[in-house]
Design an enzyme around this catalytic site. Sequence first.
Site, PDB file in Angstrom:
ATOM      1  N   CYS A   1      -1.944   8.648   3.609  1.00 43.33           N
ATOM      2  CA  CYS A   1      -1.780   8.088   2.272  1.00 43.33           C
ATOM      3  C   CYS A   1      -3.028   8.295   1.425  1.00 43.33           C
ATOM      4  O   CYS A   1      -2.973   8.192   0.198  1.00 43.33           O
ATOM      5  CB  CYS A   1      -1.432   6.609   2.348  1.00 43.33           C
ATOM      6  SG  CYS A   1      -2.646   5.625   3.250  1.00 43.33           S
TER       7      CYS A   1
ATOM      8  N   GLU B   1       0.886  -1.170   0.000  1.00 40.24           N
ATOM      9  CA  GLU B   1       0.000   0.000   0.000  1.00 40.24           C
ATOM     10  C   GLU B   1       0.917   1.212   0.000  1.00 40.24           C
ATOM     11  O   GLU B   1       1.575   1.502   0.985  1.00 40.24           O
ATOM     12  CB  GLU B   1      -0.913  -0.040   1.233  1.00 40.24           C
ATOM     13  CG  GLU B   1      -2.002   1.013   1.209  1.00 40.24           C
ATOM     14  CD  GLU B   1      -1.604   2.267   1.955  1.00 40.24           C
ATOM     15  OE1 GLU B   1      -1.244   3.265   1.271  1.00 40.24           O
ATOM     16  OE2 GLU B   1      -1.628   2.257   3.184  1.00 40.24           O
TER      17      GLU B   1
END
Length: 677
Positions: free
Chosen positions: A297, A258
Amino acid sequence: MDLINVNSYLAGHWTPADAGARAIFSAVTGDKLALAGQDAIDTQAMLDHARLKGGPALRAMSFHDRARMLKALALELGKFKDELYALSHTTGATLADGKIDIDGGIGTMLVYASKGRREMPDRHIYVDGDLEMLSRAGTFVGQHIATPLQGVAVHINAFNFPVWGMLEKLAPTLLAGMPAIIKPATATCHVTEQCFRRMIESGLLPEGAVQLVAGGLGNLLNRLDYQDVVSFTGSAQTALMLRSNPHLLENSVRFIAEQDSLNASVLGPDATPDSPEFDILVKEAVREMTAKAGQKCTAIRRIMVPEALLGPVGDAIAAKLATIRIGDPALETTRMGALASSAQKSDVLDKARQISAECRILSGNPETFEVDGADKTKGAFVAPMLLACDDPDAAQAVHAVEAFGPVATLMPYRDLAHAGELLNRGRGSLVASLITHDPAAARTIALSSAASHGRLYVNNRDSAGEATGHGSPLPHMVHGGPGRAGGGEELGGIRGVMHYMQRTAIQGSPDIISGITGTWIKGAAKPKSASHPFTRSFEELAIGDTIEAGPRTVTLEDIEHFAHFTGDTFYAHMDEAAAKANPFFPGRVAHGYLLLSFAAGLFVEPAPGPVLANTGLDGLKFMKPVSPGDAISVELTVKRKTRRTDEYGEVRWHVAVLNQDGDDVAEYELHTMNAYA
């Protein structure tokens, strides 16, 4: 404040920082705060501890045992939130930021505990999908199952969420039955270590289930094999370096990534300056720029608006940003704290300079901003910066460079097709949001850009009151994305658990498949019960126990009475000529729900007993019509059993309704709650 010695927890023992440690500095004051890391670690001992102790102990537990363990662990961690909030201030996190991290992590663990109990069996094998009929007569069938991998999961986490980052990976890993070695980012690992310490002190985890490395991993990755998993969160550059490890490639070690991404938000063409959607976009943009000081993120990096609204949106966001008070995160008045470190501050400012070469600065001079309660020259403080790119088609850096902080770029689009093109120039993102009240606009963006995103978040006046926000990954849904975002899918409910399990196709006779899965399937043995199953407690019932009841003849009078009593006078039940003209019926036929009622009347035991309630049915199929004069029988078979509380469990029964020729006329799965002995 005394210098914190951040310990690792290796092979069941706490190991303090030593001569190989790195210094950790306060994000607020710049003072040395802690030491973390060891000169050398025994990686083989760590792997042996996980594989030989932690793995077998976890796999000996059922999915429900592990779910209950997760719930107890989450509730235990909830007792220590205040101390974790306070420690998080040293990373630049405000109380609100700390709650995103700490409460979010604990909440994620609770969701997985709940899903484990509701969606997984109280057994050791997970049945994945429907039974496959591999032969004409049904004597050879196939089923996909999933079982825990027999290695260790190595979790390499990012600095921005020291608690949530650990718990969101740990929850599906432990639920799957796999031990974990956790490697937090050094800059904030003192917060991770405190949370981890509380987990160990709880005594809720089996020995070897978790380990913590506060520092380098040494040669650990070079000792992994095909039963192991690496789950990484961080930059694309670091992910590329790790996933390119020849040993991982040669051994086909699972690698889940990720990564950073240039997430975007689009204001729909239906919005106007006085519409609720306009205000929602402004609110979402400001929140995503300032929460965690933009160190998420999933934060919005690009904001796309109709050309005519570039000025109004820019003015509105800039006005909101001007009210944000930056300062010591421990102060109640602070809305945005510091970045996690001075190195992170330097990186954000450097990336912002690259992006601003293609843009105008609308808000956020990096030199002239005020900080409450702290020295901005010593702390890692940055002002939120809003940029405007007037020509996004010609721009390069805007679509390629991510400033991992409170920096976002506003840009115009001509139409939705153009907006979709701009979204996709991020080359793969974790999330894109669309603020619109027009379902057609949402469909257009989904068709053009869903393939480039792990999540599409659509918000408007109808959902704003309950919507969780552009930047909020939820454990129920996939968190990840294609391309630059890493190609992974963390979370996603039970999909996330499957990352730590092996899917296997099993083939054999119905008896064999039933024996493996613990679920009765059609064609497997059905021993007839000496006593009515409804008179037997949860424990006394065995998979495959069956009762046969009937027959009962269905008369025309039954059909007409049911029709008039219920009001269901559909022509197939009441008009002979019309029913015969229908290609599905030979003439007037019995109602499907009449057959279910008659079936219940045949198999129900009326006296009080262990059956407490009928809670529903699944998979109802009507397979052959029943005409007046036909006789029906019923077979009731124990399909599977699941403990639910300390007082009762759920029994799922396969119900087959047959006619006088033995043909199936209806099938379904009946659910009852049965008391324990």
